[in-house]
Design a protein around this motif. Structure first.
Motif, PDB file in Angstrom:
ATOM      1  N   MET A  38       0.686  -1.163   0.000  1.00  0.00           N
ATOM      2  CA  MET A  38       0.238   0.015  -0.020  1.00  0.00           C
ATOM      3  C   MET A  38       0.968   1.345   0.080  1.00  0.00           C
ATOM      4  O   MET A  38       0.678   2.249  -0.817  1.00  0.00           O
ATOM      5  CB  MET A  38      -1.121  -0.197   1.051  1.00  0.00           C
ATOM      6  CG  MET A  38      -2.242  -1.054   1.216  1.00  0.00           C
ATOM      7  SD  MET A  38      -3.104  -1.215   2.519  1.00  0.00           S
ATOM      8  CE  MET A  38      -3.538   0.414   3.027  1.00  0.00           C
ATOM      9  N   ALA A  39       1.880   1.333   0.660  1.00  0.00           N
ATOM     10  CA  ALA A  39       3.039   2.474   0.873  1.00  0.00           C
ATOM     11  C   ALA A  39       3.482   2.570  -0.426  1.00  0.00           C
ATOM     12  O   ALA A  39       3.648   3.670  -1.077  1.00  0.00           O
ATOM     13  CB  ALA A  39       4.066   2.197   1.625  1.00  0.00           C
ATOM     14  N   ILE A  40       3.836   1.545  -1.187  1.00  0.00           N
ATOM     15  CA  ILE A  40       4.566   1.839  -2.521  1.00  0.00           C
ATOM     16  C   ILE A  40       3.245   2.156  -3.484  1.00  0.00           C
ATOM     17  O   ILE A  40       3.895   2.945  -4.406  1.00  0.00           O
ATOM     18  CB  ILE A  40       5.169   0.356  -2.871  1.00  0.00           C
ATOM     19  CG1 ILE A  40       6.387   0.285  -2.192  1.00  0.00           C
ATOM     20  CG2 ILE A  40       5.581   0.454  -4.358  1.00  0.00           C
ATOM     21  CD1 ILE A  40       7.202  -1.350  -2.214  1.00  0.00           C
ATOM     22  N   THR A  41       2.289   1.898  -3.411  1.00  0.00           N
ATOM     23  CA  THR A  41       1.213   2.156  -4.561  1.00  0.00           C
ATOM     24  C   THR A  41       1.099   3.656  -4.125  1.00  0.00           C
ATOM     25  O   THR A  41       0.829   4.419  -5.237  1.00  0.00           O
ATOM     26  CB  THR A  41       0.034   1.369  -4.043  1.00  0.00           C
ATOM     27  OG1 THR A  41       0.090  -0.046  -4.234  1.00  0.00           O
ATOM     28  CG2 THR A  41      -1.013   1.767  -5.216  1.00  0.00           C
ATOM     29  N   LYS A  42       1.047   4.330  -2.839  1.00  0.00           N
ATOM     30  CA  LYS A  42       0.763   5.439  -2.841  1.00  0.00           C
ATOM     31  C   LYS A  42       2.155   6.496  -3.394  1.00  0.00           C
ATOM     32  O   LYS A  42       1.779   7.382  -3.977  1.00  0.00           O
ATOM     33  CB  LYS A  42       0.775   5.849  -1.158  1.00  0.00           C
ATOM     34  CG  LYS A  42      -0.479   5.240  -0.707  1.00  0.00           C
ATOM     35  CD  LYS A  42      -1.137   6.392   0.463  1.00  0.00           C
ATOM     36  CE  LYS A  42      -2.514   5.641   0.865  1.00  0.00           C
ATOM     37  NZ  LYS A  42      -3.534   6.344   0.497  1.00  0.00           N
ATOM     38  N   LEU A  43       3.332   5.807  -3.167  1.00  0.00           N
ATOM     39  CA  LEU A  43       4.480   6.664  -3.601  1.00  0.00           C
ATOM     40  C   LEU A  43       4.449   6.255  -5.073  1.00  0.00           C
ATOM     41  O   LEU A  43       4.881   7.511  -5.644  1.00  0.00           O
ATOM     42  CB  LEU A  43       5.905   5.494  -3.111  1.00  0.00           C
ATOM     43  CG  LEU A  43       6.995   6.143  -3.577  1.00  0.00           C
ATOM     44  CD1 LEU A  43       7.263   7.494  -2.550  1.00  0.00           C
ATOM     45  CD2 LEU A  43       8.208   5.183  -3.167  1.00  0.00           C
ATOM     46  N   SER A  44       3.772   5.494  -5.647  1.00  0.00           N
ATOM     47  CA  SER A  44       3.787   5.480  -7.203  1.00  0.00           C
ATOM     48  C   SER A  44       3.177   6.641  -7.645  1.00  0.00           C
ATOM     49  O   SER A  44       2.979   6.873  -8.961  1.00  0.00           O
ATOM     50  CB  SER A  44       3.255   4.142  -7.695  1.00  0.00           C
ATOM     51  OG  SER A  44       1.917   4.031  -7.508  1.00  0.00           O
ATOM     52  N   GLY A  45       2.274   7.337  -6.968  1.00  0.00           N
ATOM     53  CA  GLY A  45       1.331   8.501  -7.454  1.00  0.00           C
ATOM     54  C   GLY A  45       2.261   9.501  -7.764  1.00  0.00           C
ATOM     55  O   GLY A  45       1.971  10.516  -8.583  1.00  0.00           O
ATOM     56  N   LEU A  46       3.534   9.538  -7.177  1.00  0.00           N
ATOM     57  CA  LEU A  46       4.655  10.755  -7.544  1.00  0.00           C
ATOM     58  C   LEU A  46       4.935  10.519  -9.177  1.00  0.00           C
ATOM     59  O   LEU A  46       5.017  11.605  -9.519  1.00  0.00           O
ATOM     60  CB  LEU A  46       5.974  10.609  -6.640  1.00  0.00           C
ATOM     61  CG  LEU A  46       5.703  10.589  -5.328  1.00  0.00           C
ATOM     62  CD1 LEU A  46       7.068  10.525  -4.610  1.00  0.00           C
ATOM     63  CD2 LEU A  46       5.190  12.310  -5.121  1.00  0.00           C
ATOM     64  N   ILE A  47       5.086   9.302  -9.724  1.00  0.00           N
ATOM     65  CA  ILE A  47       5.221   9.018 -11.093  1.00  0.00           C
ATOM     66  C   ILE A  47       3.812   9.685 -11.772  1.00  0.00           C
ATOM     67  O   ILE A  47       4.116  10.500 -12.801  1.00  0.00           O
ATOM     68  CB  ILE A  47       5.297   7.377 -11.460  1.00  0.00           C
ATOM     69  CG1 ILE A  47       6.469   6.927 -10.747  1.00  0.00           C
ATOM     70  CG2 ILE A  47       5.339   7.424 -13.051  1.00  0.00           C
ATOM     71  CD1 ILE A  47       6.562   5.637 -10.830  1.00  0.00           C
ATOM     72  N   VAL A  48       2.789   9.611 -11.194  1.00  0.00           N
ATOM     73  CA  VAL A  48       1.533  10.110 -11.931  1.00  0.00           C
ATOM     74  C   VAL A  48       1.712  11.707 -11.820  1.00  0.00           C
ATOM     75  O   VAL A  48       1.029  12.484 -12.942  1.00  0.00           O
ATOM     76  CB  VAL A  48       0.271   9.513 -11.201  1.00  0.00           C
ATOM     77  CG1 VAL A  48      -1.002  10.291 -11.999  1.00  0.00           C
ATOM     78  CG2 VAL A  48       0.346   8.044 -11.570  1.00  0.00           C
ATOM     79  N   ILE A  49       2.121  12.267 -10.812  1.00  0.00           N
ATOM     80  CA  ILE A  49       2.273  13.880 -10.800  1.00  0.00           C
ATOM     81  C   ILE A  49       3.143  14.284 -11.819  1.00  0.00           C
ATOM     82  O   ILE A  49       2.655  15.569 -12.238  1.00  0.00           O
ATOM     83  CB  ILE A  49       2.995  13.959  -9.373  1.00  0.00           C
ATOM     84  CG1 ILE A  49       2.012  14.062  -8.150  1.00  0.00           C
ATOM     85  CG2 ILE A  49       3.474  15.505  -9.352  1.00  0.00           C
ATOM     86  CD1 ILE A  49       2.440  14.096  -6.903  1.00  0.00           C
TER      87      ILE A  49
END
Length: 108
Positions: A38-49
């Motif tokens: 879950m933490a890594i999934t949230k971190l992957s949001g930085l890629i979407v930014i």
């Protein structure tokens, strides 16, 4: 406009699919349990930014996210530069290959 051509639409689609697969593979490769996943999934949001950087940030700081494939995808469409879409595809493939090798090491 030439940006309505089938080849450009296919290139955008391929780059998007590969980037999505790389983000998913990142989650699977680096998480050992549900909480880390879950933490890594949230971190992957930085890629979407990186999708939004060309719209809201000054060109002088674009280099900060220039290593992310979605950035080149957006810039290529905005500036109508086909080579930038190719950069996005190549970066996506490199990321996918690196993450796949991490996944294989984790599974063995």
């Amino acid at each position: 406009s030439r940006y309505c051509s089938l080849s450009v639409i296919l290139l955008i689609s391929v780059s998007s699919v590969i980037t999505g697969a790389a983000i998913s593979l990142m989650t699977v490769s680096f998480s050992q349990n549900r909480m880390k996943g879950m933490a890594i999934t949230k971190l992957s949001g930085l890629i979407v930014i990186s999708f939004f950087v060309p719209f809201f940030a000054d060109k002088n700081i674009w280099w900060i996210v220039s290593f992310l494939p979605p950035f080149w995808l957006v810039v290529g469409v905005m500036e109508e530069r086909l080579y930038m879409l190719l950069i996005s595809c190549i970066l996506s493939l490199i990321c996918l290959e690196l993450l796949y090798s991490v996944y294989l090491k984790k599974e063995s």
